[in-house]
Motif scaffolding. Sequence first.
Motif, PDB file in Angstrom:
ATOM      1  N   GLU A  22      -3.281  10.970  10.071  1.00  0.00           N
ATOM      2  CA  GLU A  22      -2.665  10.202  11.045  1.00  0.00           C
ATOM      3  C   GLU A  22      -2.982   8.933  10.141  1.00  0.00           C
ATOM      4  N   ASP A  23      -2.024   8.705  11.472  1.00  0.00           N
ATOM      5  CA  ASP A  23      -2.036   6.797  10.761  1.00  0.00           C
ATOM      6  C   ASP A  23      -3.171   5.805  10.955  1.00  0.00           C
ATOM      7  N   ALA A  24      -3.481   5.269  10.558  1.00  0.00           N
ATOM      8  CA  ALA A  24      -3.959   3.775  10.770  1.00  0.00           C
ATOM      9  C   ALA A  24      -3.417   2.883  11.599  1.00  0.00           C
ATOM     10  N   LEU A  25      -4.187   1.761  11.892  1.00  0.00           N
ATOM     11  CA  LEU A  25      -3.637   0.623  12.544  1.00  0.00           C
ATOM     12  C   LEU A  25      -2.936  -0.237  11.085  1.00  0.00           C
ATOM     13  N   GLY A  26      -3.608  -0.583  10.375  1.00  0.00           N
ATOM     14  CA  GLY A  26      -3.286  -0.710   8.610  1.00  0.00           C
ATOM     15  C   GLY A  26      -1.759   0.095   8.746  1.00  0.00           C
ATOM     16  N   ASP A  27      -2.099   1.138   8.526  1.00  0.00           N
ATOM     17  CA  ASP A  27      -0.882   1.542   7.796  1.00  0.00           C
ATOM     18  C   ASP A  27       0.349   1.269   8.916  1.00  0.00           C
ATOM     19  N   ARG A  28       0.281   1.791  10.181  1.00  0.00           N
ATOM     20  CA  ARG A  28       1.878   1.102  10.578  1.00  0.00           C
ATOM     21  C   ARG A  28       2.005  -0.189  10.877  1.00  0.00           C
ATOM     22  N   LEU A  29       0.834  -1.283  10.235  1.00  0.00           N
ATOM     23  CA  LEU A  29       1.589  -2.853   9.706  1.00  0.00           C
ATOM     24  C   LEU A  29       2.417  -2.696   8.727  1.00  0.00           C
ATOM     25  N   ARG A  30       1.626  -2.381   7.540  1.00  0.00           N
ATOM     26  CA  ARG A  30       2.544  -2.185   6.569  1.00  0.00           C
ATOM     27  C   ARG A  30       3.751  -1.665   6.666  1.00  0.00           C
ATOM     28  N   GLU A  31       3.865  -0.138   7.373  1.00  0.00           N
ATOM     29  CA  GLU A  31       4.875  -0.242   7.519  1.00  0.00           C
ATOM     30  C   GLU A  31       6.270  -0.945   8.636  1.00  0.00           C
ATOM     31  N   LYS A  32       5.542  -1.566   9.711  1.00  0.00           N
ATOM     32  CA  LYS A  32       6.127  -2.659   9.887  1.00  0.00           C
ATOM     33  C   LYS A  32       6.706  -4.084   9.715  1.00  0.00           C
ATOM     34  N   PHE A  33       5.758  -4.354   9.097  1.00  0.00           N
ATOM     35  CA  PHE A  33       5.200  -5.657   8.485  1.00  0.00           C
ATOM     36  C   PHE A  33       5.572  -5.627   6.386  1.00  0.00           C
ATOM     37  N   PRO A  34       5.949  -5.048   5.658  1.00  0.00           N
ATOM     38  CA  PRO A  34       5.277  -4.325   4.630  1.00  0.00           C
ATOM     39  C   PRO A  34       4.971  -5.409   2.960  1.00  0.00           C
ATOM     40  N   GLN A  35       5.491  -6.811   3.700  1.00  0.00           N
ATOM     41  CA  GLN A  35       4.740  -7.718   3.115  1.00  0.00           C
ATOM     42  C   GLN A  35       3.519  -8.352   3.416  1.00  0.00           C
ATOM     43  N   SER A  36       3.188  -7.798   5.087  1.00  0.00           N
ATOM     44  CA  SER A  36       1.915  -7.803   5.085  1.00  0.00           C
ATOM     45  C   SER A  36      -0.088  -7.190   4.563  1.00  0.00           C
ATOM     46  N   ARG A  37      -1.017  -7.892   4.128  1.00  0.00           N
ATOM     47  CA  ARG A  37      -2.069  -7.128   3.387  1.00  0.00           C
ATOM     48  C   ARG A  37      -3.372  -6.383   4.406  1.00  0.00           C
ATOM     49  N   VAL A  38      -3.338  -5.117   4.133  1.00  0.00           N
ATOM     50  CA  VAL A  38      -4.573  -4.392   4.881  1.00  0.00           C
ATOM     51  C   VAL A  38      -5.528  -4.557   4.086  1.00  0.00           C
ATOM     52  N   MET A  39      -6.564  -5.482   4.771  1.00  0.00           N
ATOM     53  CA  MET A  39      -8.239  -5.266   3.544  1.00  0.00           C
ATOM     54  C   MET A  39      -9.300  -5.036   4.157  1.00  0.00           C
ATOM     55  N   SER A  40      -9.764  -3.543   3.357  1.00  0.00           N
ATOM     56  CA  SER A  40     -11.562  -3.570   4.329  1.00  0.00           C
ATOM     57  C   SER A  40     -12.637  -4.040   3.392  1.00  0.00           C
ATOM     58  N   VAL A  41     -13.962  -4.101   4.299  1.00  0.00           N
ATOM     59  CA  VAL A  41     -15.095  -3.900   3.389  1.00  0.00           C
ATOM     60  C   VAL A  41     -15.813  -3.988   4.127  1.00  0.00           C
ATOM     61  N   ALA A  42     -17.410  -3.999   4.118  1.00  0.00           N
ATOM     62  CA  ALA A  42     -18.541  -3.367   4.225  1.00  0.00           C
ATOM     63  C   ALA A  42     -20.165  -2.568   2.408  1.00  0.00           C
ATOM     64  N   ILE A  43     -21.212  -2.516   3.707  1.00  0.00           N
ATOM     65  CA  ILE A  43     -21.837  -2.802   3.012  1.00  0.00           C
ATOM     66  C   ILE A  43     -21.492  -0.686   2.402  1.00  0.00           C
ATOM     67  N   LYS A  44     -21.097  -0.508   3.624  1.00  0.00           N
ATOM     68  CA  LYS A  44     -21.297   1.748   3.408  1.00  0.00           C
ATOM     69  C   LYS A  44     -19.941   2.138   2.916  1.00  0.00           C
ATOM     70  N   ASP A  45     -19.491   2.309   2.356  1.00  0.00           N
ATOM     71  CA  ASP A  45     -18.220   2.808   1.646  1.00  0.00           C
ATOM     72  C   ASP A  45     -17.730   3.805   2.632  1.00  0.00           C
ATOM     73  N   ARG A  46     -17.962   4.731   4.006  1.00  0.00           N
ATOM     74  CA  ARG A  46     -17.192   4.925   4.937  1.00  0.00           C
ATOM     75  C   ARG A  46     -16.394   4.197   5.843  1.00  0.00           C
ATOM     76  N   ALA A  47     -17.248   3.316   6.248  1.00  0.00           N
ATOM     77  CA  ALA A  47     -17.375   2.308   7.160  1.00  0.00           C
ATOM     78  C   ALA A  47     -16.150   1.492   6.612  1.00  0.00           C
ATOM     79  N   ALA A  48     -15.864   0.692   5.507  1.00  0.00           N
ATOM     80  CA  ALA A  48     -15.134   0.533   5.178  1.00  0.00           C
ATOM     81  C   ALA A  48     -13.740   1.248   4.703  1.00  0.00           C
ATOM     82  N   ILE A  49     -13.426   1.841   4.373  1.00  0.00           N
ATOM     83  CA  ILE A  49     -12.653   2.864   3.304  1.00  0.00           C
ATOM     84  C   ILE A  49     -12.083   3.709   4.884  1.00  0.00           C
ATOM     85  N   LEU A  50     -13.279   4.324   5.892  1.00  0.00           N
ATOM     86  CA  LEU A  50     -12.548   5.020   7.194  1.00  0.00           C
ATOM     87  C   LEU A  50     -11.557   4.063   8.730  1.00  0.00           C
ATOM     88  N   MET A  51     -11.737   2.001   7.976  1.00  0.00           N
ATOM     89  CA  MET A  51     -11.339   1.371   9.022  1.00  0.00           C
ATOM     90  C   MET A  51      -9.770   1.237   8.373  1.00  0.00           C
TER      91      MET A  51
END
Length: 697
Positions: free
Chosen positions: A163-192
Motif C-alpha cells: 500500500e501507498d505511504a504518505l510520502g508515496d502519495r506526496l510524490r504523486e501529487k507533487f512530483p518535485q517534492s522530496r521524501v527523506m527518512s533517517v533513523a538509527i534503526k534500518d526498519r524505522a527509517a525505511i518503513l516510514m
Amino acid sequence: MRRLFAVLLFLLAAPAVAATRPDLVVVVSIDQFRYDYLERFGPWFSERGFNRFLKNGANFSNAYYLHANTFTGPGHASIGTGRTPDENAIVGNTWFDRTAQDEKGWQNFFEDSGSYSVPNPPQAQGPYWYQTITGAPRYCVEDHRVVVSAGTTGGMSPVALAEDALGDRLREKFPQSRVMSVAIKDRAAILMGGRKADAVYWFDPNLPGFISSNYYRYDPALFAFNQTATRYLPSSGQWTLSGTIPPDAMKNVTFDPPDAWPFKNSRYGTHFDHPVANMRALTYTPFANDMLLDFTSRIVDVEGLGTRGTPDLLFVGVSSPDNLGHYYGPDSMEVAEDAVLLDRSLQRFIDGLDAKFHDRLLVAITADHGVQSMPEIARLKDPSIDAGRLDFRNPRKEAHLISELPAARIDIERSIAARLNIPFSADAHLSQALVAFFEEPSLYINWDRVRALKLDGEQVKRALRDVLLAMPGVGAVFTNSELLIANANPSNVERAVRLSFRADRSGDVIVELKKNWIWSYGNPNTTHGQPLPDDQHVLMLFWGAAVRPARYEQRASPIDIARSVGALLGFDAGGRDAQVLPFIDARQTALATALAQLENGQPYTLVVPPSATADVRSVAAALRKVVSDAPELPAGYARLDALEVNGDKATVRLWTGPIPKPQPGVLSMNCGTGHTFSLVRDANGVWRITSRGVAQC
Ligand SMILES: [Zn+2]
C-alpha cells in the motif's frame, strides 16, 4: 486606482501554491516513548523542546495504536502509511515466510535473535532442525536484491511494505517534492519513508556510521559525517547523570532502587555511571540522539529541503530510547534521564528548523510503541501482581531434538500430543514437533508433520489454542481460521489482533499475554508488543504551520498523522481507520484541497455545508468564508477578489499570499498569487471548475 487583474501575466501551467501549506513537514518518531513520560518528566522539560508542542501546539493525550503487534516494524510502517498492519502488511519485525528457502534469512535470524540454548546439548546426527522445515524467517526490511552502501549487513528496502505511504502519495501529487527518512534503526527509517522515498539513511554500529542501500538515490557525500561520528562519544567515556532532574525528584518519578538493579541488563552496567566505550554502546545513550539529529540537520541543508516551493517530507526515527528502554525499563533513572536530554536535543534541532522556515514548518512527534515494566521490577513494586516471562524461543541453530527446546515449548508438544492422541518423545527429532517456528505473537504449525500424521489441520490449531490457553501468563489465543471469519462484535484484544493480521504472514495460532507478562529472550530486559495500554498509548504532538494549539482528549492514533498531513497538503493518504485530526482547521483543509485540485486542473466541486453546490454564489460565498475565517492564516492571506455570473457560466478570482506593503495608488489586497477559475453548471445544477489560471503580481 485599482490594479487591473487582466494585465497580469497569465500562466496556464500552474506554479506551486504556497498560500496555506508548510514547505517542510517533519515527522519524528521516538522509538519506545509512552504517553505517561510526558507527564512524569514534564516538570524538567526545557522551554522549546516538548513544551513547544505542549504549550503552543496540539497534544493528543489519548493516542493509542489500534493494532496488537506493537513492535518497531509495524509501528513505523503505520506512521508512514497511515494504515494498520493488516493493510500495510508489516505484521512484525520478523515473520515466517512459508514459501521461502532462504539460507541467508536463517543465518541473519540466528545472528540477530537470542535463540534458546540448552546447557549440555545432546550429540545428535543429521540435518539441523531449521533445515528440515519448509519456510524461512523474513526480516521486515530485508531485500537480497539490493546492497547496502557500506558495511556487511544484508540489503534493505521497503519491498515487503504493501500500500501507498504518505510520502508515496506526496510524490504523486507533487512530483518535485522530496521524501527523506533517517533513523538509527534500518526498519524505522525505511518503513516510514514508504516505497518512493528519495533517500533513506540508517546507522550501522559495526561500521560505524550512517548507510543506505541502492534501492534509494542516496547522496554518498553525506557519509563524510561518519568520519566525525566518534565525537559524540563522551570524553569521560561514561554516561553520567546530568542532574537535570534533581536527585530527590528523580526518586519520586522513577522506581530504581539497588534491589531492582539485578533485573536490569548488565551489558553496559545496571546503573549510573554507564561506560560508553564504543559506537554500539553510544546507541544505548542519549548521545546518539544528538548524532542522529545533527546528521538529519545536515540532510535538510544539503538537500535544500523545504526550499523549492513544493512541500517536502522528512521522517526522523530516534531509536536509542528503545535500546536503553529494553535494557533498563520504563521505571528506570536511565529512561527519565534520556527523556529530559532528548527534550534538549529536540529543542536544538527544531530551533534550527524554525530559524530557517518560520511559519512554513510543521513538526509532528510520536512514538512507534510504548513498553511494559520489567516483570521482576513490577513485582518488586507490588508483590501481589501476576507477572512473568514466557519462553517460546526457537532453539539454537545447531539443535536437532525436541529436548533442545525451551521447557514451555516441550510442554506444548507433550500436551498437544496427548490431546490429539499421537506419540510424543522429547528425544525425537525437531522435524517431528508440531510447532515449526515461533515469532511473537505467532506460532507457525509444522504442516509437513500434520500431513505425515494425517491429522485434521483445524483440529491441530484448536488443540494448540486450548493448550496455550491453559499456560500461565497467556491472556488470549486465536487461530487464523477464527480471524478469517468476520466477527461483528470482537473484544478489544481481538479487534487489535485482527488489525495486525495477514493470512499470508501471520501465524496459524496467535497468542496474547496478560498485563505484566512478556516474551522471554533469555536476557534481563523488558519489551513491548502486546495490545495493552502500556504498549499502545504513545505521545502524539504537532506544532507549526496550520496547527490549532490545544490539548485534544479524543481517541486518536498515530495512523491519523498521514491522513491529516495529506489533508493539509490537499490529497488523500492513510487507510480505512485513519482520520483527519482536528488540530487542522477544517476550513484550511478545504482550501488546501481546492487549491491543490486547481493546480492539477481537475474538475472541482467545493462542498462546504450547507449544500453550497446549489448555486455559484454560495460556492463563492463558502470559499470566501473558508478563506476569511481561517484563523491560522495571516489576516488577508487569501482573499476572494471577484465573482462574475453569466447564466450557467461563472468566473471566480481568488488571491493568496501575504498582503503586500501598502503602496500609494495601489489597492494592496489585489496582489500575490491570483487564481482565476471558470465554472460551468452541469445538468444536476452542480458548478464545476472547467479551467483555471494562475497569475502573479
Ligand atoms: Zn520500536
